[in-house]
Design an enzyme around this catalytic site. Structure first.
Site, PDB file in Angstrom:
ATOM      1  N   SER A  92       0.833  -1.193   0.000  1.00  0.00           N
ATOM      2  CA  SER A  92       0.000   0.000   0.000  1.00  0.00           C
ATOM      3  C   SER A  92       0.869   1.245   0.000  1.00  0.00           C
ATOM      4  CB  SER A  92      -0.883   0.026   1.253  1.00  0.00           C
ATOM      5  OG  SER A  92      -0.089   0.346   2.400  1.00  0.00           O
ATOM      6  N   ASP A  93       0.312   2.360  -0.474  1.00  0.00           N
ATOM      7  CA  ASP A  93       0.965   3.635  -0.218  1.00  0.00           C
ATOM      8  C   ASP A  93       0.887   3.884   1.285  1.00  0.00           C
ATOM      9  OD1 ASP A  93       2.273   6.011  -0.594  1.00  0.00           O
ATOM     10  OD2 ASP A  93       0.970   6.703  -2.198  1.00  0.00           O
ATOM     11  N   CYS A  94       1.739   4.754   1.779  1.00  0.00           N
ATOM     12  CA  CYS A  94       1.929   4.868   3.227  1.00  0.00           C
ATOM     13  C   CYS A  94       0.652   5.295   3.947  1.00  0.00           C
ATOM     14  CB  CYS A  94       3.078   5.815   3.527  1.00  0.00           C
ATOM     15  SG  CYS A  94       4.660   5.145   2.967  1.00  0.00           S
TER      16      CYS A  94
END
Length: 641
Positions: free
Chosen positions: A149-151
């Site tokens: 995932s993106d952060c």
């Protein structure tokens, strides 16, 4: 750096999102607005990081990760941020524009990772979209690695957009949809609880772990002391910032510079013997970190534009004109004008920096910030009637409305240098004085300020005349006011193109199992899935000659121009088919380039239902000033065979 304990071997790069809107703060990270160019960039970037000895096998040098999947190109615009944005995308635009770089990243680049984005796509957050992650990435494209995932985007599912009822649901839904790792602490905090509550099976957790540990094994994490490993164990601090590496940084800066305007009488290059005094003006003259943009490593050594220009021996009169790129005050302009008045030539180094465009910040305007335009105009006006060379150098990630400067005769040349890296100042000076002949081409189109009337949240690529919508990028935009189009760029010399060979006809047949009575031909196109594509390959062979007196590179680009009959159905009006950079052609030297093309790949487009259609009939192809027409014939099988 890994052997010295300063780095890992998994890198969440490259960013291959389409640069759909020039206001996007992260457009500077991407390869531009064209899906074919972005796809080629993705494959080469990934293989450059990952391949061991040029072999795209399971062994990894460094694990790359293509991001941000998918339809992500808005950060924060007029109160709409990337965490809450719902990208409403048609099936046609998704398959035709937003997805191809990611597909190529995995299918042809064999990337070890793909990163899902913050935004929703048609109502569903990317990181919980089972169709996008398992159905497309795993099953269709064959991801050989992991999904990250993106952060904090798993946290966003619950905390910010309330897509799930609890943190446990956010974790369970993500893993069940195909997520294997998150940047953040939600999986670490709630995965065990999801298993305990019966919302997630332990086998699904094991599946994710197997993908992650397999990548670590491919990287050699469990092979013992890094210094004893065969391929890269001997690398040490002495291999960092070598002469070769610094030369590569310089060459990258040189190749990326784009010459946008150059007057014949007083343009570039400057004559070193005749320029005794050089006025160097602008907020980006003496910058360092501005040149490396964002997501950059630690430079070996900066060469600022001031240092680069000063090294050529002229007396340099430096006036910033503004205290920074925001240029909120005009108080320093008078001093800059006075310096320009007494100089033999002027170099204005203007543009943007991370205070104007960055992750989390989209631009509201395409104009130069603050009083920068005033500074440019006043310097230009003070030189009226002198024929003094005035070069405008634009340092920025995104395009700027330079229409006023294009039409201003006192501005003799315009360069766009992007964020050119640690050696940018030297590269700029080499171009200004003619030691390097620029050959860069724009990876995105440049528009006037009026473009900002478009809603940045409108993800439609194709024009819609019913609501006065002009479309996006050079492939579809039809308003006709583009300042510089994708692929534009000049040189200090001229190149001629000669068509050496190209077919005038291509004959294609149905697949063997296709019954012509059940096929779907509609005059100008046919379903690609019904065609035998093995016979669709063809070559275009061109001769290129440097007609001038200066050595230079030349970028040859091949475009397909679809007919109005199919552009009305959604085909791009113009589409890059192939490109090749020819290096270092001497004056009067000739070279040949062969483009290996395919009608199925390069003369097809995505229909409204997401299925690919092959254009048939006479198709126009262009290379520079050369036009070629090829007739694509399609023959149906007999229904009795």
């Amino acid at each position: 750096m890994y052997n010295e304990g300063h780095s890992g071997l998994t890198f969440w790069s490259p960013n291959i999102n389409i640069y759909r809107d020039p206001r996007w703060g992260r457009g500077q990270e991407t390869p531009g607005e064209d899906p074919y160019l972005s796809s080629e960039y993705a494959v080469n970037f990934v293989r450059g990081l990952q391949d061991v000895d040029g072999d795209s096998s399971d062994r990894l040098k460094v694990a790359a990760c293509c991001k941000h999947y998918t339809a992500y190109d808005l950060d924060n615009w007029q109160g709409v941020d990337r965490f809450h944005f719902n990208a409403e995308v048609t099936e046609q635009d998704l398959d035709d524009t937003y997805q191809p770089p990611f597909k190529n990243c995995l299918v042809n680049g064999n990337a070890a990772c793909i990163m899902c984005s913050y935004n929703r796509v048609n109502g569903v957050p990317s990181c919980v979209d089972k169709n996008l992650l398992i159905g497309t990435v795993r099953e269709q494209w064959g991801l050989n690695g992991y999904v990250v995932s993106d952060c904090d985007s798993v946290e966003v599912l619950y905390d910010s957009i309330h897509y799930t009822q609890s943190p446990v649901d956010a974790v369970a839904d993500s893993i069940l949809a195909g997520l294997n790792l998150n940047c953040g602490n939600f999986l670490a905090s709630y995965t065990a609880k999801a298993v305990a509550q019966g919302k997630l099976s332990e086998s699904k957790v094991d599946e994710s772990l197997s993908y992650l540990y397999t990548v670590l094994m491919r990287l050699g994490y469990f092979d013992g002391d890094p210094s004893s490993q065969m391929h890269f164990g001997s690398l040490s601090a002495s291999d960092v910032c070598t002469v070769e590496h610094r030369e590569l940084a310089l060459d990258a800066a040189r190749q990326g510079i784009v010459l946008l305007k150059n007057n014949a009488t007083n343009g570039l290059p400057l004559s070193q013997p005749t320029i005794k005094t050089l006025a160097v003006i602008g907020p980006n003259v003496n910058v360092t970190s501005t040149m490396i943009g964002n997501y950059a490593g630690i430079p070996c050594k900066y060469t600022t534009p001031f240092e680069g220009l000063a090294s050529y021996g002229a007396k340099v009169l430096y006036e910033p004109g503004c205290s920074n790129v925001a240029c909120t005050s005009s108080s320093m302009i008078d001093a800059a004008v006075k310096a320009a008045d007494v100089a033999d030539a002027v170099v204005l180094i203007m543009g943007l920096d991370q205070s104007q465009e960055r992750e989390g910040l989209d631009r509201k305007s395409l104009s130069f910030p603050g009083h920068q335009t005033d500074l440019i105009m006043q310097v230009a006006n003070s030189s009226k009637g002198t024929n003094k060379p005035i070069s405008l150098v634009i340092m920025s990630g995104g395009p700027v409305d330079v229409g006023f400067a294009v039409n201003l005769s006192e501005i003799s040349s315009i360069l766009w240098v992007g964020y050119p890296g640690e050696a940018g100042g030297q590269a700029i000076a080499e171009v200004i004085y003619g030691d390097y002949n620029p050959a860069g081409r724009l990876p995105m189109s440049w528009y006037p300020e009026s473009y900002t009337e478009l809603q940045m949240t409108d993800m439609h690529m194709r024009p819609d005349p019913t609501r006065g919508y002009p479309g996006r990028t050079y492939r579809f935009y039809n308003k006709g006011d583009t300042i510089y189009e994708f692929g534009y760029g000049l040189s200090f010399t001229t190149f001629s193109h000669t068509k050496l060979s190209a077919p005038s006809q291509i004959f294609l047949h149905d697949q063997q199992n296709i019954d012509s009575s059940q096929t779907s031909e509609h005059g100008q196109e046919v379903l690609l899935e019904e065609v035998q594509c093995a016979s669709s390959n063809f070559n275009v062979k061109l001769g290129v000659k440097n007609m001038g007196s200066i050595k230079g590179d030349h970028v040859v680009m091949v475009f397909w121009h679809a007919s109005k009959a199919i552009t009305s159905k959604g085909a791009p009006k113009k589409q890059l088919m192939a490109f090749e950079r020819i290096h270092g052609l001497y004056p009067q030297e000739e070279a040949e380039v062969v483009f290996k093309l395919s009608a199925c790949e390069h003369l097809s487009y995505v229909g409204k239902d997401g299925r690919k259609l092959l254009a048939i009939g006479v198709q126009k192809i262009s290379v520079g000033d050369i036009e070629h027409h090829v007739h694509v014939h399609h023959h149906r099988n007999s229904p009795n065979l």
